[in-house]
Scaffold this motif. Structure first.
Motif, PDB file in Angstrom:
ATOM      1  N   PRO A  23       0.818  -1.213   0.000  1.00  0.00           N
ATOM      2  CA  PRO A  23       0.000   0.000   0.000  1.00  0.00           C
ATOM      3  C   PRO A  23       0.858   1.272   0.000  1.00  0.00           C
ATOM      4  N   ALA A  24       0.391   2.298  -0.721  1.00  0.00           N
ATOM      5  CA  ALA A  24       1.067   3.595  -0.787  1.00  0.00           C
ATOM      6  C   ALA A  24       2.416   3.519  -1.492  1.00  0.00           C
ATOM      7  N   GLU A  25       2.527   2.615  -2.462  1.00  0.00           N
ATOM      8  CA  GLU A  25       3.725   2.604  -3.309  1.00  0.00           C
ATOM      9  C   GLU A  25       3.289   2.834  -4.751  1.00  0.00           C
ATOM     10  N   SER A  26       4.155   3.499  -5.527  1.00  0.00           N
ATOM     11  CA  SER A  26       3.890   3.654  -6.951  1.00  0.00           C
ATOM     12  C   SER A  26       4.713   2.620  -7.702  1.00  0.00           C
ATOM     13  N   PHE A  27       4.284   2.277  -8.884  1.00  0.00           N
ATOM     14  CA  PHE A  27       5.091   1.378  -9.712  1.00  0.00           C
ATOM     15  C   PHE A  27       4.856   1.632 -11.191  1.00  0.00           C
ATOM     16  N   ALA A  28       5.846   1.229 -11.991  1.00  0.00           N
ATOM     17  CA  ALA A  28       5.845   1.362 -13.452  1.00  0.00           C
ATOM     18  C   ALA A  28       6.043   2.794 -13.929  1.00  0.00           C
ATOM     19  N   GLU A  29       6.317   3.745 -13.011  1.00  0.00           N
ATOM     20  CA  GLU A  29       6.498   5.123 -13.486  1.00  0.00           C
ATOM     21  C   GLU A  29       7.778   5.274 -14.301  1.00  0.00           C
ATOM     22  N   ALA A  30       8.848   4.558 -13.911  1.00  0.00           N
ATOM     23  CA  ALA A  30      10.090   4.673 -14.681  1.00  0.00           C
ATOM     24  C   ALA A  30       9.869   4.170 -16.103  1.00  0.00           C
ATOM     25  N   ALA A  31       9.141   3.058 -16.236  1.00  0.00           N
ATOM     26  CA  ALA A  31       8.852   2.516 -17.573  1.00  0.00           C
ATOM     27  C   ALA A  31       8.025   3.511 -18.383  1.00  0.00           C
ATOM     28  N   MET A  32       7.012   4.114 -17.761  1.00  0.00           N
ATOM     29  CA  MET A  32       6.158   5.031 -18.511  1.00  0.00           C
ATOM     30  C   MET A  32       6.920   6.289 -18.926  1.00  0.00           C
ATOM     31  N   PHE A  33       7.627   6.899 -17.987  1.00  0.00           N
ATOM     32  CA  PHE A  33       8.315   8.146 -18.328  1.00  0.00           C
ATOM     33  C   PHE A  33       9.380   7.904 -19.392  1.00  0.00           C
ATOM     34  N   ILE A  90      10.531  16.242 -22.810  1.00  0.00           N
ATOM     35  CA  ILE A  90      11.604  16.656 -21.898  1.00  0.00           C
ATOM     36  C   ILE A  90      11.237  16.319 -20.460  1.00  0.00           C
ATOM     37  N   ALA A  91      10.026  16.722 -20.035  1.00  0.00           N
ATOM     38  CA  ALA A  91       9.609  16.409 -18.660  1.00  0.00           C
ATOM     39  C   ALA A  91       9.573  14.894 -18.460  1.00  0.00           C
ATOM     40  N   PHE A  92       9.021  14.187 -19.435  1.00  0.00           N
ATOM     41  CA  PHE A  92       8.956  12.729 -19.319  1.00  0.00           C
ATOM     42  C   PHE A  92      10.359  12.132 -19.229  1.00  0.00           C
ATOM     43  N   GLY A  93      11.273  12.591 -20.082  1.00  0.00           N
ATOM     44  CA  GLY A  93      12.638  12.062 -20.089  1.00  0.00           C
ATOM     45  C   GLY A  93      13.329  12.300 -18.761  1.00  0.00           C
ATOM     46  N   MET A  94      13.147  13.515 -18.209  1.00  0.00           N
ATOM     47  CA  MET A  94      13.817  13.825 -16.943  1.00  0.00           C
ATOM     48  C   MET A  94      13.203  13.044 -15.787  1.00  0.00           C
ATOM     49  N   LEU A  95      11.865  12.987 -15.762  1.00  0.00           N
ATOM     50  CA  LEU A  95      11.212  12.207 -14.702  1.00  0.00           C
ATOM     51  C   LEU A  95      11.614  10.742 -14.822  1.00  0.00           C
ATOM     52  N   GLY A  96      11.756  10.264 -16.066  1.00  0.00           N
ATOM     53  CA  GLY A  96      12.168   8.877 -16.295  1.00  0.00           C
ATOM     54  C   GLY A  96      13.563   8.617 -15.766  1.00  0.00           C
ATOM     55  N   SER A  97      14.507   9.513 -16.078  1.00  0.00           N
ATOM     56  CA  SER A  97      15.875   9.213 -15.652  1.00  0.00           C
ATOM     57  C   SER A  97      16.008   9.352 -14.140  1.00  0.00           C
ATOM     58  N   LEU A  98      15.306  10.323 -13.544  1.00  0.00           N
ATOM     59  CA  LEU A  98      15.374  10.430 -12.080  1.00  0.00           C
ATOM     60  C   LEU A  98      14.704   9.217 -11.413  1.00  0.00           C
ATOM     61  N   SER A  99      13.580   8.747 -11.978  1.00  0.00           N
ATOM     62  CA  SER A  99      12.903   7.574 -11.407  1.00  0.00           C
ATOM     63  C   SER A  99      13.793   6.338 -11.468  1.00  0.00           C
ATOM     64  N   LEU A 100      14.446   6.139 -12.616  1.00  0.00           N
ATOM     65  CA  LEU A 100      15.335   4.982 -12.761  1.00  0.00           C
ATOM     66  C   LEU A 100      16.477   5.061 -11.762  1.00  0.00           C
ATOM     67  N   ARG A 101      17.035   6.269 -11.628  1.00  0.00           N
ATOM     68  CA  ARG A 101      18.175   6.420 -10.728  1.00  0.00           C
ATOM     69  C   ARG A 101      17.762   6.221  -9.272  1.00  0.00           C
ATOM     70  N   LEU A 102      16.573   6.726  -8.916  1.00  0.00           N
ATOM     71  CA  LEU A 102      16.040   6.516  -7.563  1.00  0.00           C
ATOM     72  C   LEU A 102      15.917   5.026  -7.272  1.00  0.00           C
ATOM     73  N   ARG A 103      15.312   4.305  -8.223  1.00  0.00           N
ATOM     74  CA  ARG A 103      15.117   2.864  -8.047  1.00  0.00           C
ATOM     75  C   ARG A 103      16.466   2.180  -7.814  1.00  0.00           C
ATOM     76  N   HIS A 104      17.459   2.571  -8.608  1.00  0.00           N
ATOM     77  CA  HIS A 104      18.798   1.996  -8.499  1.00  0.00           C
ATOM     78  C   HIS A 104      19.410   2.287  -7.120  1.00  0.00           C
ATOM     79  N   LEU A 105      19.261   3.528  -6.653  1.00  0.00           N
ATOM     80  CA  LEU A 105      19.850   3.891  -5.361  1.00  0.00           C
ATOM     81  C   LEU A 105      19.148   3.174  -4.214  1.00  0.00           C
ATOM     82  N   VAL A 106      17.823   3.032  -4.321  1.00  0.00           N
ATOM     83  CA  VAL A 106      17.080   2.346  -3.263  1.00  0.00           C
ATOM     84  C   VAL A 106      17.552   0.890  -3.160  1.00  0.00           C
ATOM     85  N   THR A 107      17.745   0.248  -4.315  1.00  0.00           N
ATOM     86  CA  THR A 107      18.257  -1.130  -4.322  1.00  0.00           C
ATOM     87  C   THR A 107      19.647  -1.184  -3.689  1.00  0.00           C
TER      88      THR A 107
END
Lengths: 234, 234
Positions: free
Chosen positions: A85-95, B130-147
């Protein structure tokens, strides 16, 4: 535009605000997004998306649990993550405008918020502050995580100083000499250590062929220094 | 719109692509941004911005070194960071529409790229990607750092299982009982452990008052379980 946040309870709003992507958004921005979002119940066992489908939307899980898995070549499931609960997912894939890298299936009855790329883009056009707010909250969170990683990966001072010096050296083997671009006190500060610690660390690098005269540094054997950085000391 | 990337060398482009914010951008998007960016040399000792000024722009350091510092009440400098080549700074302040939290001063001769909030917003309006690309790269990097953080913070299995169980419990002291929403094999997978390890960890929690019958879990003393999670074991 709807007033308020349809279908969303106060707990839902709190959950949205807790998600890194939405942390910095104004109420107005959150309302805009909620206006294009779809909130729906999902039964246990339902598929949300399949691996390799175009990632044209992303998800916020409001209640329940969802597993993300890959299908192996033999047709069995390899679970890569379970979303709560309260987690997002697939946003990296979409962006990133790609495909879903995994399948998603509800493992309990769940309530899911879906945002399509198209609805999202419409909100971005309507209010510049949304992109800024999201980029701001992701940037802040990245900064925070990088600091956390630096704190977790505390290498001994000589290794940290060696890694710092290597940033000024060319790739490859052999020797190198260069001038530090700023004084040792500032170099120490960059590495989060006291100037005395920095000096002692430099002294410990002398047997490895690192020589300093004022700001001039010479390294006799770059590959030896690289090995030293990569080898954990006792 | 200019063709190519004025004032930017191939090394500069490579540096921009290495910055998390720009990693996923197309050549076209990078050209748009470069078209509204200002690239200029900065002399050693020059001030880039002062603490508490409105953060109406952010920076990419192409060459040189820049220190970020706070002024203490006594008027002395507390250096908080030293930025090196191919790093961005002040983007979190700009996106969050705030003030610069620190002062910035070049400690060597440097070359700096500046992007204003206004120029940036213009690019966002011109190209959704541009917004999508930036949100995408930050999301991917966040996911990587969390792991990466999860891997660095490896707690022993009983502590991880205890922390997982606490997610289902109410705040406060006393006891709690609940049903796990999915089977133990999936719970184990979520925690990155084998099902046997999960079962052994559950057994180790029994002396702490954690009892499981199938998917039913009862916890006799929530505060004891919380203490256990927070206390590193030997």
């Amino acid at each position: 535009m709807t007033a308020g946040l349809p279908n969303l309870s106060p707990q839902d709003i709190a959950a949205l605000r807790a998600i890194p992507l939405f942390g910095q958004l104004s109420d107005r921005a959150l309302s805009l997004l909620a206006g294009v979002a779809l909130v729906r119940p999902v039964a246990r066992g339902a598929t949300l998306f399949l691996q390799d489908e175009p990632a044209d939307r992303f998800f916020v899980l409001l209640d329940g649990w969802v597993k993300l898995f890959r299908l192996t070549r033999e047709g069995s499931e390899a679970v890569v993550h379970v979303i709560g609960p309260a987690e997002s997912f697939a946003e990296a894939a979409m962006f990133a405008d790609g495909k879903f890298p995994v399948c998603a299936e509800a493992v309990t009855d769940a309530r899911v918020m879906t945002l399509t790329a198209e609805g999202f883009a419409r909100c971005l056009r309507e209010d510049d502050r949304i992109a800024f707010g999201m980029l701001g909250s992701l940037s802040l969170r990245l900064r925070h995580l990088v600091t956390q990683i630096e704190q977790l990966q505390v290498q001994p001072a000589p290794q940290r100083v060696a890694a710092f010096l290597l940033r000024f050296c060319p790739a490859g083997d052999g020797s190198a000499s260069f001038a530090l671009p700023f004084d040792k006190a500032l170099a120490a500060r960059r590495l989060g250590m006291q100037p005395e610690t920095f000096s002692r660390a430099l002294a410990k690098l002398r047997p490895l062929g690192v020589d300093t005269q004022g700001l001039l540094v010479s390294v006799a054997d770059l590959s030896a220094l690289r090995d030293f950085v990569e080898t954990p000391s006792d």
